[in-house]
Motif scaffolding. Structure first.
Motif, mmCIF file in Angstrom:
data_model
loop_
_atom_site.group_PDB
_atom_site.id
_atom_site.type_symbol
_atom_site.label_atom_id
_atom_site.label_comp_id
_atom_site.label_asym_id
_atom_site.label_seq_id
_atom_site.Cartn_x
_atom_site.Cartn_y
_atom_site.Cartn_z
ATOM 1 N N ASP A 38 54.446 17.305 44.594
ATOM 2 C CA ASP A 38 54.949 18.165 43.511
ATOM 3 C C ASP A 38 54.206 19.506 43.579
ATOM 4 N N PRO A 39 54.926 20.600 43.779
ATOM 5 C CA PRO A 39 54.244 21.897 43.917
ATOM 6 C C PRO A 39 53.560 22.388 42.648
ATOM 7 N N VAL A 40 53.959 21.862 41.486
ATOM 8 C CA VAL A 40 53.459 22.406 40.213
ATOM 9 C C VAL A 40 51.941 22.307 40.112
ATOM 10 N N GLY A 41 51.396 21.159 40.509
ATOM 11 C CA GLY A 41 49.944 20.987 40.431
ATOM 12 C C GLY A 41 49.208 21.992 41.309
ATOM 13 N N TYR A 42 49.744 22.261 42.491
ATOM 14 C CA TYR A 42 49.115 23.220 43.402
ATOM 15 C C TYR A 42 49.190 24.648 42.830
ATOM 16 N N ILE A 43 50.339 24.967 42.226
ATOM 17 C CA ILE A 43 50.489 26.302 41.622
ATOM 18 C C ILE A 43 49.493 26.490 40.490
ATOM 19 N N ASN A 44 49.404 25.487 39.629
ATOM 20 C CA ASN A 44 48.478 25.599 38.495
ATOM 21 C C ASN A 44 47.023 25.686 38.960
ATOM 22 N N PHE A 45 46.683 24.883 39.972
ATOM 23 C CA PHE A 45 45.309 24.941 40.488
ATOM 24 C C PHE A 45 45.064 26.302 41.153
ATOM 25 N N GLY A 46 46.085 26.817 41.838
ATOM 26 C CA GLY A 46 45.958 28.147 42.436
ATOM 27 C C GLY A 46 45.701 29.207 41.385
ATOM 28 N N ASN A 47 46.411 29.116 40.261
ATOM 29 C CA ASN A 47 46.188 30.075 39.170
ATOM 30 C C ASN A 47 44.767 29.977 38.631
ATOM 31 N N LEU A 48 44.262 28.750 38.518
ATOM 32 C CA LEU A 48 42.885 28.564 38.061
ATOM 33 C C LEU A 48 41.907 29.181 39.052
ATOM 34 N N LEU A 49 42.094 28.923 40.332
ATOM 35 C CA LEU A 49 41.190 29.463 41.348
ATOM 36 C C LEU A 49 41.220 30.987 41.364
ATOM 37 N N LEU A 50 42.413 31.550 41.181
ATOM 38 C CA LEU A 50 42.515 33.007 41.131
ATOM 39 C C LEU A 50 41.786 33.547 39.912
ATOM 40 N N HIS A 51 41.884 32.820 38.812
ATOM 41 C CA HIS A 51 41.226 33.244 37.574
ATOM 42 C C HIS A 51 39.706 33.299 37.735
ATOM 43 N N VAL A 52 39.165 32.379 38.528
ATOM 44 C CA VAL A 52 37.707 32.364 38.740
ATOM 45 C C VAL A 52 37.329 33.100 40.027
ATOM 46 N N ASN A 53 38.292 33.846 40.570
ATOM 47 C CA ASN A 53 38.068 34.744 41.711
ATOM 48 C C ASN A 53 37.757 34.016 43.014
ATOM 49 N N ASP A 54 38.296 32.806 43.146
ATOM 50 C CA ASP A 54 38.197 32.103 44.427
ATOM 51 C C ASP A 54 39.518 32.353 45.162
ATOM 52 N N GLN A 55 39.648 33.562 45.721
ATOM 53 C CA GLN A 55 40.932 33.997 46.245
ATOM 54 C C GLN A 55 41.366 33.233 47.492
ATOM 55 N N GLU A 56 40.428 32.922 48.343
ATOM 56 C CA GLU A 56 40.778 32.242 49.596
ATOM 57 C C GLU A 56 41.405 30.886 49.320
ATOM 58 N N ARG A 57 40.778 30.102 48.438
ATOM 59 C CA ARG A 57 41.330 28.781 48.111
ATOM 60 C C ARG A 57 42.609 28.922 47.307
ATOM 61 N N ALA A 58 42.677 29.914 46.420
ATOM 62 C CA ALA A 58 43.894 30.123 45.631
ATOM 63 C C ALA A 58 45.088 30.342 46.557
ATOM 64 N N GLN A 59 44.893 31.164 47.578
ATOM 65 C CA GLN A 59 45.980 31.436 48.520
ATOM 66 C C GLN A 59 46.442 30.151 49.200
ATOM 67 N N ARG A 60 45.508 29.308 49.582
ATOM 68 C CA ARG A 60 45.877 28.047 50.244
ATOM 69 C C ARG A 60 46.717 27.167 49.319
ATOM 70 N N PHE A 61 46.364 27.140 48.034
ATOM 71 C CA PHE A 61 47.106 26.302 47.089
ATOM 72 C C PHE A 61 48.510 26.849 46.856
ATOM 73 N N PHE A 62 48.644 28.166 46.731
ATOM 74 C CA PHE A 62 49.984 28.743 46.556
ATOM 75 C C PHE A 62 50.843 28.490 47.798
ATOM 76 N N GLU A 63 50.235 28.647 48.964
ATOM 77 C CA GLU A 63 50.992 28.448 50.207
ATOM 78 C C GLU A 63 51.370 26.977 50.386
ATOM 79 N N LYS A 64 50.512 26.068 49.934
ATOM 80 C CA LYS A 64 50.854 24.637 49.984
ATOM 81 C C LYS A 64 52.042 24.352 49.069
ATOM 82 N N ALA A 65 52.065 24.976 47.899
ATOM 83 C CA ALA A 65 53.187 24.790 46.975
ATOM 84 C C ALA A 65 54.490 25.259 47.620
ATOM 85 N N ILE A 66 54.441 26.388 48.322
ATOM 86 C CA ILE A 66 55.641 26.926 48.984
ATOM 87 C C ILE A 66 56.049 26.033 50.150
#
Length: 220
Positions: free
Chosen positions: A33-61
């Motif tokens: 389910d992509p939703v969990g990855y998107i939400n976790f990506g948003n959290l990672l972006l919020h705490v400025n962990d951009q590299e991991r955030a990108q991986r989570f968004f790309e996994k969702a896609i």
């Protein structure tokens, strides 16, 4: 309340560790389910962990190539990196896939402004203003884009909407002052510069505008 909603509530309360733990559970329980990855990506972006955030968004896609909010998340990530071209592409993709929210239109418009494509920003900022007519920041940026695209009268109408929402909006008053001088309405310009300075006494541009208006009045 389901785990995604509870985790989002934790995020809103700045309980990031608790949110991360719940999002991890969501992903473990629903790995496709992509939703969990998107939400976790948003959290990672919020705490400025951009590299991991990108991986989570790309996994969702990867899981769902039509996951519009994943592209929106990537757009936000690229804005944080000041990569406005890539941000623009991802926001456009999110809209193309049906994301119809003021924020995505606003952010797309802002990416065009950052690339000095003021006229290209206009339809997106207009749509954002239509979707969020009470959002003074969206209205103000739309007004600026109109002014920068030489739609002076239309810009003035938008700035008046801003001060109806917030009569102490110093930048809106300043811009109305500039427009008034442009239209040879010097007294009206001085009034708006004064209102800008009432709201923000250190507004340097309004200080200069007031001096210019007073100088013009002294020569009349």
């Amino acid at each position: 309340m389901d785990k995604n909603k509870q985790a989002i509530a934790y995020m809103q309360d700045n309980k990031f560790e608790e949110a991360a733990a719940l999002f991890t559970e969501v992903i473990e329980e629903q790995p496709n389910d992509p939703v969990g990855y998107i939400n976790f990506g948003n959290l990672l972006l919020h705490v400025n962990d951009q590299e991991r955030a990108q991986r989570f968004f790309e996994k969702a896609i990867e899981l769902d190539e039509k996951a519009a909010t994943a592209y929106y998340g990537l757009g936000n990530l690229y804005v944080e990196q000041a990569n406005y071209g890539k941000a623009q592409v991802n926001y456009q993709k999110a809209i193309e896939l049906g994301l119809e929210e003021a924020d995505v239109y606003y952010m797309l418009g802002m990416t065009f402004l950052q690339q000095e494509h003021d006229k290209l920003a206009l339809p997106y900022l207009l749509r954002a203003a239509e979707l969020a007519p009470e959002d003074e920041e969206i209205l103000f940026q739309y007004g600026l884009a109109l002014a920068q695209s030489d739609h002076i009268s239309d810009a003035g109408s938008v700035f008046y909407k801003v001060i109806r929402l917030n009569e102490a909006h110093s930048d809106a008053h300043y811009n109305l002052g500039v427009i008034a001088l442009f239209e040879d309405k010097v007294n009206k310009g001085l009034e708006h510069f004064d209102r800008a300075l009432e709201a923000q006494p250190d507004h340097v541009l309004a200080q200069n505008g007031k001096k210019n208006a007073e100088h013009l009045l002294s020569e009349m």
